[in-house]
Design a protein around this motif. Structure first.
Motif, PDB file in Angstrom:
ATOM      1  N   UNK A 251       0.829  -1.209   0.000  1.00 12.98           N
ATOM      2  CA  UNK A 251       0.000   0.000   0.000  1.00 12.98           C
ATOM      3  C   UNK A 251       0.864   1.261   0.000  1.00 12.98           C
ATOM      4  N   UNK A 252       2.079   1.066   0.421  1.00 11.75           N
ATOM      5  CA  UNK A 252       3.023   2.176   0.447  1.00 11.75           C
ATOM      6  C   UNK A 252       3.340   2.676  -0.955  1.00 11.75           C
ATOM      7  N   UNK A 253       3.319   1.749  -1.906  1.00 14.43           N
ATOM      8  CA  UNK A 253       3.747   2.082  -3.257  1.00 14.43           C
ATOM      9  C   UNK A 253       2.929   3.228  -3.841  1.00 14.43           C
ATOM     10  N   UNK A 254       1.610   3.105  -3.750  1.00 15.32           N
ATOM     11  CA  UNK A 254       0.760   4.140  -4.309  1.00 15.32           C
ATOM     12  C   UNK A 254       1.006   5.475  -3.614  1.00 15.32           C
ATOM     13  N   UNK A 255       1.190   5.389  -2.312  1.00 14.07           N
ATOM     14  CA  UNK A 255       1.461   6.599  -1.539  1.00 14.07           C
ATOM     15  C   UNK A 255       2.728   7.291  -2.032  1.00 14.07           C
ATOM     16  N   UNK A 256       3.761   6.491  -2.213  1.00 18.57           N
ATOM     17  CA  UNK A 256       5.047   7.018  -2.656  1.00 18.57           C
ATOM     18  C   UNK A 256       4.903   7.684  -4.019  1.00 18.57           C
ATOM     19  N   UNK A 257       4.234   6.977  -4.917  1.00 17.76           N
ATOM     20  CA  UNK A 257       4.022   7.507  -6.265  1.00 17.76           C
ATOM     21  C   UNK A 257       3.222   8.804  -6.216  1.00 17.76           C
ATOM     22  N   UNK A 258       2.168   8.790  -5.431  1.00 19.64           N
ATOM     23  CA  UNK A 258       1.319   9.978  -5.351  1.00 19.64           C
ATOM     24  C   UNK A 258       2.070  11.191  -4.819  1.00 19.64           C
ATOM     25  N   UNK A 259       2.897  10.955  -3.818  1.00 19.55           N
ATOM     26  CA  UNK A 259       3.573  12.114  -3.234  1.00 19.55           C
ATOM     27  C   UNK A 259       4.594  12.704  -4.207  1.00 19.55           C
ATOM     28  N   UNK A 260       5.246  11.846  -4.994  1.00 14.58           N
ATOM     29  CA  UNK A 260       6.194  12.396  -5.974  1.00 14.58           C
ATOM     30  C   UNK A 260       5.444  13.094  -7.106  1.00 14.58           C
ATOM     31  N   UNK A 261       4.330  12.497  -7.524  1.00 16.19           N
ATOM     32  CA  UNK A 261       3.509  13.117  -8.565  1.00 16.19           C
ATOM     33  C   UNK A 261       3.052  14.504  -8.143  1.00 16.19           C
ATOM     34  N   UNK A 262       2.580  14.563  -6.939  1.00 14.32           N
ATOM     35  CA  UNK A 262       2.059  15.821  -6.428  1.00 14.32           C
ATOM     36  C   UNK A 262       3.147  16.884  -6.470  1.00 14.32           C
ATOM     37  N   UNK A 263       4.327  16.452  -6.064  1.00 13.09           N
ATOM     38  CA  UNK A 263       5.459  17.365  -6.017  1.00 13.09           C
ATOM     39  C   UNK A 263       5.874  17.854  -7.412  1.00 13.09           C
ATOM     40  N   UNK A 264       5.713  16.977  -8.405  1.00 13.50           N
ATOM     41  CA  UNK A 264       6.225  17.304  -9.743  1.00 13.50           C
ATOM     42  C   UNK A 264       5.195  17.968 -10.651  1.00 13.50           C
ATOM     43  N   UNK A 265       4.016  18.223 -10.153  1.00 12.17           N
ATOM     44  CA  UNK A 265       2.947  18.786 -10.966  1.00 12.17           C
ATOM     45  C   UNK A 265       3.357  20.124 -11.596  1.00 12.17           C
ATOM     46  N   UNK A 266       3.083  20.271 -12.883  1.00 13.82           N
ATOM     47  CA  UNK A 266       3.385  21.534 -13.573  1.00 13.82           C
ATOM     48  C   UNK A 266       2.120  22.389 -13.605  1.00 13.82           C
ATOM     49  N   UNK A 267       2.287  23.667 -13.295  1.00 14.88           N
ATOM     50  CA  UNK A 267       1.134  24.570 -13.299  1.00 14.88           C
ATOM     51  C   UNK A 267       0.569  24.747 -14.703  1.00 14.88           C
ATOM     52  N   UNK A 268      -0.699  25.125 -14.759  1.00 12.49           N
ATOM     53  CA  UNK A 268      -1.344  25.279 -16.066  1.00 12.49           C
ATOM     54  C   UNK A 268      -0.747  26.427 -16.859  1.00 12.49           C
ATOM     55  N   UNK A 269      -0.307  27.459 -16.150  1.00 13.39           N
ATOM     56  CA  UNK A 269       0.196  28.659 -16.833  1.00 13.39           C
ATOM     57  C   UNK A 269       1.646  28.520 -17.292  1.00 13.39           C
ATOM     58  N   UNK A 270       2.191  27.325 -17.158  1.00 17.39           N
ATOM     59  CA  UNK A 270       3.615  27.133 -17.413  1.00 17.39           C
ATOM     60  C   UNK A 270       4.042  27.425 -18.851  1.00 17.39           C
ATOM     61  N   UNK A 271       3.133  27.279 -19.782  1.00 20.44           N
ATOM     62  CA  UNK A 271       3.511  27.440 -21.187  1.00 20.44           C
ATOM     63  C   UNK A 271       2.925  28.710 -21.811  1.00 20.44           C
TER      64      UNK A 271
END
Lengths: 449, 315
Positions: free
Chosen positions: B80-100
């Motif tokens: 169950x840790x796996x999804x948590x780990x993935x989610x937290x990195x995803x959250x951290x790496x999210x690019x804002x909509x206005x980026x481009x």
């Protein structure tokens, strides 16, 4: 900056390891945990670090702490020795055929490692040594790569053999070797295109060049900033084409260059040169010991410890320390500490060995100027009577005038020296802990790290 | 090499195959090899993240977050840790909509970085992308230092079919930028792409030169939207942090281009930089052809990194 961080960290750990006679398992593990982090931050591959730490741990536990070192320094000493051993212990040169026999060198590496620049730099170096090198432009893929090699070759006064970008690199290499044999060149350096180590076709191309042209030396060019992946790169180049030596580029940056250790550990091949700048002359010899301390980030702390050990007479040091603590430090002591400093190789040399300072260029400190200043100071002190040296409070204006005349300096300079001396004495009173004597073995003059 | 048209995800997956094999085989064995979540378990995760070049600090942060969440949600199973780990990195790496945003308006894109990371190639690819979107693009070839850099860029400009303004080798790069701004204005270009010479971030005079270029753009083209991209080599280790930090001191970095992601490097440094400097990765380079520059997608990136096969969508 990375350098300072590491040194500070290690020093903090080692503070807790002082005043013990033999390295216990606990001590070593605590110290090596930090060394491990340090090496990882320096980008040494994790597996290499793991193996390395294991080796050091086995060696270190139970060892007597060498006379004059604290346990922390002892661990560092072992770490350093092991790193140098792993890095190859001595400098190595590219092996060249004698006389007019043609040596063929092939350069290889990933994109952007600095192959073309390095190729021209090596050619320039060999030319200086009296060889007659020819460059072969075999990067037919990257736009303008051939032009880049031509321009760099021209700057070095070295001819570039090119057949344009429509020919097969194998044919160009063959053509170059033939051209060399006909025209009296005795080294051919083949510049190849950057390629990924997992690109089968491109790796096969290098293997084909090697197969169809007699390549004597294959040199892998690696960016010193490479991370954990350095082992995969080195491993595959070694496996697919075989390498004889390595050039590490871009070491004039602030990377700690842990990739050097990884590559060495994986391939066992020597690192030949390091790229230290963009100018074509900035290709330097590789020194394993310097690289070890760079990766470890400890400057040449060990060298400094060793030099200090040799230079400083223990009794004298103890006396000096006592005097400093009581602020009885006088001009005689000033003289003798200056003498010790000289024995250690002068001010700049010592600063260069300090962690955090070693990587920096120090334009602020003009070595010649500083040494000159020390000479003048010395001559002023020598112009004092022994009495005056031991008791600086005797120095009234007329005595100062006499001293100035004796030393051939202006009286203002004597005044300045006396003033500086008083300030230094005050400072020493305030920070006796800096001398570290209390905790060191036998009250030895420990250096402040 | 015959490169078929692949979607972003396919391309990324192809590029990241090796990445996944190394990182994921490790991860999988971790998640299945442990029966409970204990210190050894966390230590193993730590090792794997470090092997991915995430760096000691970013790794520690991720583990801390993971530990806190595991505690909060009372998770007992390592899997169950796996999804948590993935989610937290995803959250951290999210690019804002206005980026481009720079793609939508009059803009100047300054591309900087150390030597050999792929700046010129990135500028070439970016020119091709923008041109295919119907933008009028002008390229400034301000790398007047490296031998034949101008010729290299000209080749890219020709491939993309855009105009390039250059200078002689050894010319003042700031003057090239100046000329390019005039050209961009008079040709009513939508985007001015500025290639610069590679410079190590600890070389003071070269960084001063960059400041000068930056000033000239501000002064001469103040009406344009500013985008400053630092190009980082995906195979670079912890030094990329130092690069991002120090380039950030001379220019306001608005994004990162992470190149050479088609090798075996894990590109984990992107996570470390995001975590320490909050500079988003905007593009990722996964090959040598003009189409191999892709917008960074945190979901795809992390999914590919951890070999999550569901929600696979081409772009």
């Amino acid at each position: 900056m990375a350098f300072e961080n590491l040194s500070e960290k290690l020093q903090n750990v080692f503070k807790n390891l002082r005043s013990k006679g033999r390295l216990t398992e606990e001590d070593v593990k605590a110290a090596l945990k930090e060394v491990k982090m340090a090496l990882l931050e320096a980008d040494v591959n994790f597996k290499v670090v793991k193996q390395f730490i294991k080796t050091v741990q086995e060696r270190a536990i139970g060892q007597d702490v060498m006379n004059g070192l604290n346990p922390g320094q002892m661990v560092i000493k072992i770490v350093n020795e092991e790193m140098i051993a792993l890095m190859g212990s001595e400098t190595t040169e590219i092996a060249l055929k004698p006389g007019s026999e043609v040596t063929v060198i092939m350069m290889a590496g990933l994109q952007g490692a600095g192959k073309t620049t390095t190729t021209a730099k090596i050619a320039g170096k060999l030319k200086q040594k009296g060889k007659k090198p020819l460059l072969a432009a075999c990067d037919v893929y990257r736009p303008a790569a051939i032009d880049q090699l031509k321009i760099n070759g021209e700057k070095q006064g070295v001819e570039v053999f090119s057949m344009g970008d429509k020919q097969n690199p194998v044919d160009i290499a063959k053509g170059a070797v033939e051209h060399a044999k006909k025209n009296g060149y005795n080294v051919v350096i083949i510049d190849t295109a950057g390629r990924l180590h997992i690109d089968e076709d491109m790796m096969a191309e290098l293997a084909a060049i090697k197969e169809q042209v007699e390549v004597h030396q294959t040199i892998l060019v690696v960016d010193s900033m490479t991370g954990q992946d350095a082992v995969n790169v080195a491993n595959l180049f070694q496996e697919k084409i075989g390498i004889d030596g390595v050039v590490l580029t871009k070491l004039d940056g602030d990377t700690r260059g842990g990739a050097a250790l990884s590559i060495r550990a994986v391939t066992g091949r020597p690192i030949l040169y390091i790229g230290m700048g963009e100018k074509l002359s900035d290709l330097e010899q590789f020194y394993p010991d310097r690289m070890a301390s760079r990766i470890l980030g400890m400057g040449d702390v060990l060298t400094m410890i060793e030099k200090a050990q040799e230079a400083i007479d223990e009794d004298e040091a103890r006396k000096l320390e006592q005097k400093m603590k009581k602020a009885e430090f006088d001009f005689e002591d000033y003289l003798s500490s200056m003498g010790q400093m000289k024995k250690m190789g002068g001010l700049t040399s010592i600063m260069g060995m300090m962690p955090g300072l070693s990587g920096m260029k120090m334009p602020e400190i003009d070595e010649a100027q500083a040494e000159k200043g020390m000479k003048r100071t010395e001559s002023i002190i020598y112009s004092m009577t022994p009495e005056e040296r031991r008791n600086p409070s005797l120095l009234n204006p007329s005595r100062k005038k006499r001293i100035a005349d004796g030393a051939g300096v202006d009286i203002a300079e004597v005044n300045r020296l006396v003033k500086q001396f008083e300030q230094a004495r005050k400072m020493m009173k305030q920070i006796p802990g800096m001398m570290g004597g209390k905790r060191g073995k036998k009250g030895r003059f420990n250096l402040p790290f | 090499m015959s490169e078929e048209k692949k979607g972003f995800f396919g391309r990324l997956v192809a590029g990241l195959t090796k990445t996944r094999e190394t990182i994921v085989s490790g991860i999988d064995s971790i998640f299945s090899g442990f029966s409970s979540i204990d210190e050894d378990f966390y230590e193993e995760i730590e090792e794997i993240l470090i092997m991915g070049d995430l760096g000691v600090n970013a790794t520690e942060q991720i583990i801390e977050t993971l530990k806190a969440k595991v505690k909060e949600k009372k998770i007992k199973e390592p899997s169950d840790c796996k999804q948590l780990l993935i989610d937290s990195i995803k959250e951290q790496m999210q690019v804002e909509e206005a980026a481009y945003r720079f793609e939508e308006e009059l803009s100047v894109v300054l591309v900087i970085g150390v030597n050999g990371v792929g700046k010129t190639t990135t500028v070439g690819k970016l020119a091709g992308k923008l041109k295919s979107q119907g933008k009028k693009v002008v390229i400034a070839a301000a790398d007047t230092f490296r031998a034949a850099a101008g010729e290299q860029l000209l080749e890219w400009a020709n491939r993309a079919g855009v105009e390039m303004i250059g200078g002689q080798e050894g010319a003042d790069p700031a003057s090239v930028i100046y000329d390019a701004i005039s050209a961009a204005k008079s040709r009513k270009a939508d985007v001015l792409l500025c290639d610069t010479a590679g410079r190590l971030h600890n070389k003071k005079n070269l960084m001063e030169e960059l400041k000068k270029i930056n000033r000239i753009i501000d002064k001469e083209f103040s009406q344009a939207y500013r985008e400053t991209l630092v190009v980082l080599d995906g195979t670079t280790g912890q030094n990329a942090l130092s690069q991002a930090r120090q380039f950030g001191e001379v220019a306001d970095l608005t994004g990162i281009v992470l190149t050479k992601m088609d090798g075996t490097a894990k590109g984990g440094i992107a996570v470390a930089i995001q975590s320490e400097l909050s500079i988003p990765v905007k593009y990722i380079g996964v090959g040598e052809t003009i189409d191999d520059l892709q917008k960074f997608d945190a979901n795809d990136y992390v999914n590919a990194l951890f070999d999550v096969k569901e929600d696979r969508e081409g772009a």
